[in-house]
Design a protein around this motif. Structure first.
Motif, PDB file in Angstrom:
ATOM      1  N   TYR A 139     -40.520  22.235  -7.062  1.00 18.93           N
ATOM      2  CA  TYR A 139     -39.289  21.240  -6.745  1.00 18.93           C
ATOM      3  C   TYR A 139     -39.389  20.080  -7.465  1.00 18.93           C
ATOM      4  CZ  TYR A 139     -35.731  18.155  -4.811  1.00 18.93           C
ATOM      5  OH  TYR A 139     -34.767  17.314  -4.702  1.00 18.93           O
ATOM      6  N   VAL A 140     -40.510  19.369  -7.485  1.00 16.79           N
ATOM      7  CA  VAL A 140     -40.759  18.026  -7.988  1.00 16.79           C
ATOM      8  C   VAL A 140     -40.649  18.423  -9.652  1.00 16.79           C
ATOM      9  CG1 VAL A 140     -42.347  16.114  -8.302  1.00 16.79           C
ATOM     10  CG2 VAL A 140     -41.957  17.089  -6.200  1.00 16.79           C
ATOM     11  N   ASN A 141     -41.471  19.488 -10.243  1.00 16.17           N
ATOM     12  CA  ASN A 141     -41.464  19.629 -11.618  1.00 16.17           C
ATOM     13  C   ASN A 141     -40.005  19.712 -12.076  1.00 16.17           C
ATOM     14  OD1 ASN A 141     -44.093  19.327 -11.850  1.00 16.17           O
ATOM     15  ND2 ASN A 141     -44.514  21.553 -11.407  1.00 16.17           N
ATOM     16  N   ALA A 142     -39.166  20.499 -11.411  1.00 18.09           N
ATOM     17  CA  ALA A 142     -37.901  20.762 -11.686  1.00 18.09           C
ATOM     18  C   ALA A 142     -36.955  19.632 -11.665  1.00 18.09           C
ATOM     19  CB  ALA A 142     -37.170  21.899 -10.662  1.00 18.09           C
ATOM     20  N   PHE A 143     -37.165  18.742 -10.714  1.00 15.03           N
ATOM     21  CA  PHE A 143     -36.378  17.452 -10.430  1.00 15.03           C
ATOM     22  C   PHE A 143     -36.508  16.371 -11.778  1.00 15.03           C
ATOM     23  CE2 PHE A 143     -35.454  13.060  -9.021  1.00 15.03           C
ATOM     24  CZ  PHE A 143     -34.207  13.283  -8.343  1.00 15.03           C
ATOM     25  N   ASN A 144     -38.156  16.521 -12.146  1.00 17.43           N
ATOM     26  CA  ASN A 144     -38.743  15.627 -13.497  1.00 17.43           C
ATOM     27  C   ASN A 144     -37.912  16.134 -14.877  1.00 17.43           C
ATOM     28  OD1 ASN A 144     -39.957  13.602 -12.028  1.00 17.43           O
ATOM     29  ND2 ASN A 144     -41.722  14.804 -11.699  1.00 17.43           N
ATOM     30  N   ALA A 145     -37.796  17.303 -14.771  1.00 15.60           N
ATOM     31  CA  ALA A 145     -37.287  18.036 -15.990  1.00 15.60           C
ATOM     32  C   ALA A 145     -35.565  17.950 -15.667  1.00 15.60           C
ATOM     33  CB  ALA A 145     -37.798  19.521 -16.106  1.00 15.60           C
ATOM     34  N   GLY A 153     -33.153   8.336 -14.908  1.00 16.21           N
ATOM     35  CA  GLY A 153     -33.678   8.162 -16.174  1.00 16.21           C
ATOM     36  C   GLY A 153     -35.277   8.130 -16.339  1.00 16.21           C
ATOM     37  N   TYR A 154     -35.771   8.577 -15.049  1.00 20.03           N
ATOM     38  CA  TYR A 154     -37.189   8.708 -15.141  1.00 20.03           C
ATOM     39  C   TYR A 154     -37.753  10.127 -15.031  1.00 20.03           C
ATOM     40  CZ  TYR A 154     -36.772   3.728 -13.959  1.00 20.03           C
ATOM     41  OH  TYR A 154     -36.502   2.293 -14.007  1.00 20.03           O
ATOM     42  N   SER A 155     -38.941  10.506 -15.268  1.00 24.48           N
ATOM     43  CA  SER A 155     -39.628  11.848 -15.404  1.00 24.48           C
ATOM     44  C   SER A 155     -40.888  11.824 -14.891  1.00 24.48           C
ATOM     45  CB  SER A 155     -39.303  12.446 -16.811  1.00 24.48           C
ATOM     46  OG  SER A 155     -40.308  11.372 -17.469  1.00 24.48           O
ATOM     47  N   ASP A 156     -41.100  10.861 -13.915  1.00 28.16           N
ATOM     48  CA  ASP A 156     -42.397  11.010 -13.289  1.00 28.16           C
ATOM     49  C   ASP A 156     -42.534  10.673 -11.843  1.00 28.16           C
ATOM     50  OD1 ASP A 156     -41.498   8.390 -13.207  1.00 28.16           O
ATOM     51  OD2 ASP A 156     -43.567   7.474 -13.918  1.00 28.16           O
ATOM     52  N   TRP A 157     -41.291  11.458 -11.053  1.00 28.55           N
ATOM     53  CA  TRP A 157     -41.240  11.244  -9.704  1.00 28.55           C
ATOM     54  C   TRP A 157     -42.425  12.195  -9.193  1.00 28.55           C
ATOM     55  CZ3 TRP A 157     -38.264   7.878  -7.700  1.00 28.55           C
ATOM     56  CH2 TRP A 157     -37.381   7.252  -8.616  1.00 28.55           C
ATOM     57  N   ARG A 158     -42.960  11.943  -7.876  1.00 27.53           N
ATOM     58  CA  ARG A 158     -43.845  12.585  -7.408  1.00 27.53           C
ATOM     59  C   ARG A 158     -43.546  12.603  -5.831  1.00 27.53           C
ATOM     60  NH1 ARG A 158     -47.596   8.916  -5.387  1.00 27.53           N
ATOM     61  NH2 ARG A 158     -47.445   6.923  -6.259  1.00 27.53           N
ATOM     62  N   ILE A 159     -44.388  13.495  -4.782  1.00 21.77           N
ATOM     63  CA  ILE A 159     -44.486  13.441  -3.579  1.00 21.77           C
ATOM     64  C   ILE A 159     -45.374  12.249  -3.072  1.00 21.77           C
ATOM     65  CG2 ILE A 159     -45.062  14.535  -1.528  1.00 21.77           C
ATOM     66  CD1 ILE A 159     -44.946  17.176  -3.113  1.00 21.77           C
ATOM     67  N   PRO A 160     -44.974  11.370  -2.181  1.00 24.17           N
ATOM     68  CA  PRO A 160     -45.903  10.419  -1.848  1.00 24.17           C
ATOM     69  C   PRO A 160     -47.041  10.719  -1.029  1.00 24.17           C
ATOM     70  CG  PRO A 160     -43.839  10.428  -0.303  1.00 24.17           C
ATOM     71  CD  PRO A 160     -43.740  11.448  -1.282  1.00 24.17           C
ATOM     72  N   ASN A 161     -48.155  10.040  -1.144  1.00 27.89           N
ATOM     73  CA  ASN A 161     -49.274  10.330  -0.350  1.00 27.89           C
ATOM     74  C   ASN A 161     -48.873   9.678   1.093  1.00 27.89           C
ATOM     75  OD1 ASN A 161     -50.217   7.508   0.054  1.00 27.89           O
ATOM     76  ND2 ASN A 161     -51.010   7.670  -1.973  1.00 27.89           N
ATOM     77  N   VAL A 162     -49.591   9.835   2.330  1.00 26.44           N
ATOM     78  CA  VAL A 162     -49.306   9.710   3.697  1.00 26.44           C
ATOM     79  C   VAL A 162     -49.288   8.082   3.907  1.00 26.44           C
ATOM     80  CG1 VAL A 162     -51.716   9.608   4.596  1.00 26.44           C
ATOM     81  CG2 VAL A 162     -49.676  10.333   5.910  1.00 26.44           C
ATOM     82  N   LYS A 163     -50.003   7.563   3.005  1.00 25.25           N
ATOM     83  CA  LYS A 163     -49.908   5.849   3.253  1.00 25.25           C
ATOM     84  C   LYS A 163     -48.770   5.216   2.730  1.00 25.25           C
ATOM     85  CE  LYS A 163     -54.865   4.929   3.824  1.00 25.25           C
ATOM     86  NZ  LYS A 163     -56.124   4.169   3.317  1.00 25.25           N
ATOM     87  N   GLU A 164     -48.489   5.322   1.568  1.00 27.96           N
ATOM     88  CA  GLU A 164     -47.258   5.309   0.895  1.00 27.96           C
ATOM     89  C   GLU A 164     -46.040   5.667   1.793  1.00 27.96           C
ATOM     90  OE1 GLU A 164     -48.400   5.872  -3.811  1.00 27.96           O
ATOM     91  OE2 GLU A 164     -47.864   7.662  -2.760  1.00 27.96           O
ATOM     92  N   LEU A 165     -45.884   6.909   2.220  1.00 30.78           N
ATOM     93  CA  LEU A 165     -44.629   7.304   3.147  1.00 30.78           C
ATOM     94  C   LEU A 165     -44.671   6.570   4.446  1.00 30.78           C
ATOM     95  CD1 LEU A 165     -42.460   9.388   3.260  1.00 30.78           C
ATOM     96  CD2 LEU A 165     -43.996  10.832   4.212  1.00 30.78           C
TER      97      LEU A 165
END
Length: 232
Positions: A139-145, A153-165
């Motif tokens: 899903y993340v790869n498809a979203f970034n593409a 306008g960005y192509s480096d979205w990712r799943i957050p780590n637990v501390k970030e979330l």
């Protein structure tokens, strides 16, 4: 809570979240009280449990737990500046929110929703009932593409780590949801998955519950997802 969480090393495979700072004791055994009561019941307080890998939950204050002291002005309030939200968050692009304190940029809407009101969408939706590590990253790869109007306008979205979330949780809000609803509208008050795997069981991952603010381990299915990137 967030100050205690900053000491947890979620990569430890012994079942004990070793202290991340070598200048402190090697391990923190058992459970540790935070100074923060729950918003809905002042007899309960939040605690962090190194004994359970870094779990965050709450319990009646009468139960015995450990303490670790800290000094200095907190920059990791559990309230997330609930009464001064404009100083903590700012909207800097379409459907994108910057956290001024952490420098992270967040998707304003959870995966599968879009627009100013974060309305659920059928296109590029993520079926939370069938989440696996493979489907999450697909899903993340498809979203970034995807076209830039979807990914702002960005192509480096990712799943957050637990501390970030967990940094998004507002435990002072009388929720649900326990998040700043001005900047994150229509936030489903359910559990959101992180990219942090359970070091002792890689089939499971850490999640943050935005109904209350707890942090624990679970299988990936029946969870929501919010994407993050490094920021400007």
């Amino acid at each position: 809570v967030n100050e205690l969480m900053s000491l947890m090393n979620f990569g430890v495979t012994t079942g004990q979240a070793m202290n991340a700072d070598a200048g402190l004791s090697a391990t923190m055994m058992g459970d540790f009280w935070s100074s923060e009561a729950t918003a809905t019941a002042l007899d309960n307080a939040w605690f962090v449990s190194p004994a359970q890998g870094g779990l965050v939950s709450y319990e009646n204050k009468l139960f015995p737990k450990n303490l670790r002291l800290v000094s200095g002005v907190s920059t990791l309030s559990a309230c997330n500046d609930a009464n001064a939200s404009t100083s903590r968050y700012r909207k800097i692009a379409d459907e994108t929110v910057e956290d001024v304190k952490t420098g992270l940029m967040w998707r304003q809407c959870r995966a599968g929703s879009k627009g100013e009101a974060c309305v659920d969408q059928a296109s590029l939706a993520l079926d939370a009932r069938n989440m696996t590590e493979e489907t999450l990253y697909a899903y993340v790869n498809a979203f970034n593409a995807a076209p830039s109007d979807l990914r702002s306008g960005y192509s480096d979205w990712r799943i957050p780590n637990v501390k970030e979330l967990a940094s998004l949780v507002d435990r002072c809000a009388v929720g649900p949801p326990s998040i700043n609803s001005l900047f994150f509208p229509n936030n489903a008050p359910i559990s959101y998955i992180s990219a942090t795997r359970d070091a002792n069981n890689l089939t499971r991952a850490w999640y943050v519950d935005f109904a209350e603010g707890t942090v624990a381990i679970t299988p990936e299915y029946n969870k929501a997802l919010r994407l993050v990137r490094a920021g400007q």
